[in-house]
Design a protein around this motif. Structure first.
Motif, mmCIF file in Angstrom:
data_model
loop_
_atom_site.group_PDB
_atom_site.id
_atom_site.type_symbol
_atom_site.label_atom_id
_atom_site.label_comp_id
_atom_site.label_asym_id
_atom_site.label_seq_id
_atom_site.Cartn_x
_atom_site.Cartn_y
_atom_site.Cartn_z
ATOM 1 N N ARG A 69 42.597 37.026 24.951
ATOM 2 C CA ARG A 69 43.220 37.944 25.913
ATOM 3 C C ARG A 69 42.181 38.918 26.479
ATOM 4 O O ARG A 69 41.212 39.287 25.811
ATOM 5 N N CYS A 70 42.407 39.301 27.735
ATOM 6 C CA CYS A 70 41.538 40.277 28.400
ATOM 7 C C CYS A 70 41.598 41.612 27.682
ATOM 8 O O CYS A 70 42.687 42.102 27.336
ATOM 9 N N GLN A 71 40.457 42.220 27.439
ATOM 10 C CA GLN A 71 40.400 43.507 26.752
ATOM 11 C C GLN A 71 40.975 44.644 27.590
ATOM 12 O O GLN A 71 41.287 45.708 27.054
ATOM 13 N N ARG A 72 41.132 44.426 28.900
ATOM 14 C CA ARG A 72 41.648 45.493 29.753
ATOM 15 C C ARG A 72 43.142 45.348 30.019
ATOM 16 O O ARG A 72 43.913 46.280 29.763
ATOM 17 N N CYS A 73 43.573 44.207 30.524
ATOM 18 C CA CYS A 73 44.992 44.058 30.896
ATOM 19 C C CYS A 73 45.817 43.342 29.845
ATOM 20 O O CYS A 73 47.055 43.358 29.902
ATOM 21 N N GLY A 74 45.169 42.701 28.878
ATOM 22 C CA GLY A 74 45.896 42.043 27.808
ATOM 23 C C GLY A 74 46.417 40.661 28.151
ATOM 24 O O GLY A 74 47.030 40.011 27.306
ATOM 25 N N ARG A 75 46.202 40.161 29.357
ATOM 26 C CA ARG A 75 46.690 38.835 29.720
ATOM 27 C C ARG A 75 45.770 37.767 29.132
ATOM 28 O O ARG A 75 44.566 37.982 29.002
ATOM 29 N N PRO A 76 46.328 36.606 28.809
ATOM 30 C CA PRO A 76 45.473 35.517 28.313
ATOM 31 C C PRO A 76 44.551 35.017 29.427
ATOM 32 O O PRO A 76 44.894 35.051 30.605
ATOM 33 N N PHE B 18 36.074 40.070 25.949
ATOM 34 C CA PHE B 18 36.042 39.524 27.296
ATOM 35 C C PHE B 18 37.007 40.287 28.197
ATOM 36 O O PHE B 18 37.964 40.900 27.727
ATOM 37 N N GLN B 19 36.720 40.224 29.507
ATOM 38 C CA GLN B 19 37.668 40.673 30.513
ATOM 39 C C GLN B 19 37.955 39.501 31.440
ATOM 40 O O GLN B 19 37.142 38.592 31.576
ATOM 41 N N CYS B 20 39.130 39.530 32.069
ATOM 42 C CA CYS B 20 39.449 38.459 33.002
ATOM 43 C C CYS B 20 38.777 38.730 34.351
ATOM 44 O O CYS B 20 38.406 39.864 34.670
ATOM 45 N N VAL B 21 38.646 37.687 35.160
ATOM 46 C CA VAL B 21 37.952 37.817 36.431
ATOM 47 C C VAL B 21 38.689 38.763 37.382
ATOM 48 O O VAL B 21 38.063 39.440 38.214
ATOM 49 N N ASP B 22 40.013 38.857 37.272
ATOM 50 C CA ASP B 22 40.770 39.746 38.143
ATOM 51 C C ASP B 22 40.452 41.212 37.847
ATOM 52 O O ASP B 22 40.301 42.025 38.764
ATOM 53 N N CYS B 23 40.365 41.554 36.558
ATOM 54 C CA CYS B 23 40.049 42.940 36.191
ATOM 55 C C CYS B 23 38.613 43.298 36.597
ATOM 56 O O CYS B 23 38.341 44.423 37.033
ATOM 57 N N ALA C 110 36.928 42.000 39.121
ATOM 58 C CA ALA C 110 36.914 42.160 40.576
ATOM 59 C C ALA C 110 37.517 43.493 40.994
ATOM 60 O O ALA C 110 37.012 44.164 41.899
ATOM 61 N N ALA C 111 38.614 43.895 40.333
ATOM 62 C CA ALA C 111 39.252 45.172 40.661
ATOM 63 C C ALA C 111 38.329 46.344 40.333
ATOM 64 O O ALA C 111 38.253 47.334 41.076
ATOM 65 N N GLU C 112 37.587 46.241 39.236
ATOM 66 C CA GLU C 112 36.655 47.307 38.854
ATOM 67 C C GLU C 112 35.511 47.427 39.856
ATOM 68 O O GLU C 112 35.111 48.529 40.243
ATOM 69 N N ARG C 113 34.989 46.288 40.296
ATOM 70 C CA ARG C 113 33.890 46.327 41.272
ATOM 71 C C ARG C 113 34.352 46.904 42.600
ATOM 72 O O ARG C 113 33.612 47.607 43.282
ATOM 73 N N LYS C 114 35.608 46.603 42.987
ATOM 74 C CA LYS C 114 36.137 47.132 44.239
ATOM 75 C C LYS C 114 36.357 48.634 44.149
ATOM 76 O O LYS C 114 36.095 49.385 45.098
ATOM 77 N N ALA C 115 36.826 49.094 42.986
ATOM 78 C CA ALA C 115 37.090 50.530 42.812
ATOM 79 C C ALA C 115 35.806 51.324 42.613
ATOM 80 O O ALA C 115 35.699 52.475 43.045
ATOM 81 N N ASN C 116 34.813 50.717 41.973
ATOM 82 C CA ASN C 116 33.556 51.425 41.687
ATOM 83 C C ASN C 116 32.379 50.548 42.080
ATOM 84 O O ASN C 116 31.729 49.942 41.218
ATOM 85 N N PRO C 117 32.116 50.414 43.390
ATOM 86 C CA PRO C 117 30.994 49.577 43.831
ATOM 87 C C PRO C 117 29.668 50.134 43.343
ATOM 88 O O PRO C 117 29.520 51.340 43.124
ATOM 89 N N MET C 118 28.703 49.220 43.190
ATOM 90 C CA MET C 118 27.376 49.641 42.754
ATOM 91 C C MET C 118 26.749 50.552 43.809
ATOM 92 O O MET C 118 26.791 50.243 45.002
#
Length: 302
Positions: A29-36, A49-54, A56-64
């Protein structure tokens, strides 16, 4: 959600599956959202691990954050690609000159021809004396060292624009500082009928740009002043050296560097727009000199 077993029946227990790949069982399961998440959708994190959706959301909210140079401009770390590109073009053009005299005649700056063929103001900065490889090697060596320093500092687009406007300044400077042909005089004694080639105008522009920028950054400028002084002396003591192009490129390169520093924290569009305006002024000065000269008696043979 249940999944079918090999025998076609269904397991009595719920088996987690990946939301992005419902046909795949996922026990991590994703360490952030808990989904498998299946192995294709897992991104390693500091813990688990984190899922690819989380991700992507993190990069969008906090771009480099954009990496910036000492000038506060977007930097261009790594290899100086524009510098290598200019060197590659110069070498290719020189090979073309060796293969064809007409090619040389079409890229060299000749003021009398440039009135109707304005590309010559720029193409001449990528051409070199076809009979003297030292001319090419010296300019490419100087371009390499200046590019290694300036391109990461200015960024690729700004470095390319500065070089091109300095090349333009060298051609226009040569036109303004040499004599226009006089009716009844020897046409080929005029500087306007003499072919000009070489990256020297652009290189001198980079020399002075380093001085201007280092001055603002509080860095040493003595070695660069010495290098310019040596080249100035050579320009006046050696034959077939167009000091007018060196002077024009140096002045324009210094002005361009000053403009970039003045708007160093503004957008790239504004910075490039100022250099474009400088280029427009140079073209205007060249065409004013055409208007002031009496060229009606000259017939250019194409």
């Amino acid at each position: 959600m249940s999944v079918p077993l090999d025998n076609g029946s269904y397991d009595e227990q719920w088996i987690p599956v990946c939301p992005r790949h419902p046909e795949v069982a996922a026990y991590t399961r994703c360490q952030r959202c808990g989904r498998p998440a299946c192995t294709q959708c897992q991104v390693p994190a500091s813990v688990g691990f984190q899922c690819v959706d989380c991700v992507a959301a993190e990069r969008k909210a906090n771009p480099m954050p954009t990496q910036r140079s000492e000038l506060g401009m977007p930097a261009a770390p790594g290899r100086p690609l524009v510098t290598f590109g200019i060197i590659g073009i110069c070498v290719a053009v020189w090979v073309g000159e060796l293969m064809s005299w007409s090619f040389f005649g079409n890229v060299a700056f000749i003021a009398l021809a440039a009135q109707d063929e304005p590309w010559r103001y720029i193409t001449s900065g990528f051409a070199h004396d076809r009979s003297n490889v030292i001319h090419l090697l010296f300019n490419m060596m100087a371009l390499y060292f200046m590019g290694q320093y300036l391109e990461p500092m200015l960024g690729r687009l700004r470095f390319a624009a500065l070089y091109l406007v300095a090349v333009l300044g060298g051609s226009v400077g040569y036109q303004l500082l040499t004599s226009a042909p006089v009716r009844g005089g020897d046409l080929y004694a005029s500087g306007w009928a003499t072919p000009l080639v070489g990256a020297s105008g652009g290189v001198f522009g980079l020399f002075v740009a380093v001085i201007v920028l280092n001055r603002h950054l509080g860095r040493e400028i003595g070695p660069m002043l010495t290098l310019i002084a040596i080249n100035v002396v050579l320009g006046f003591t050696m034959s077939n050296v167009a000091w007018q192009a060196h002077l024009g490129g140096a002045i324009v390169g210094g002005i361009a560097a000053g403009l970039l520093y003045a708007v160093r924290r503004r957008s790239t569009a504004i910075q490039l727009g100022l250099l474009g305006g400088l280029a427009a002024l140079l073209f205007a000065a060249a065409y004013v000199s055409f208007a002031m000269a009496d060229l009606s008696w000259i017939q250019i043979v194409r």
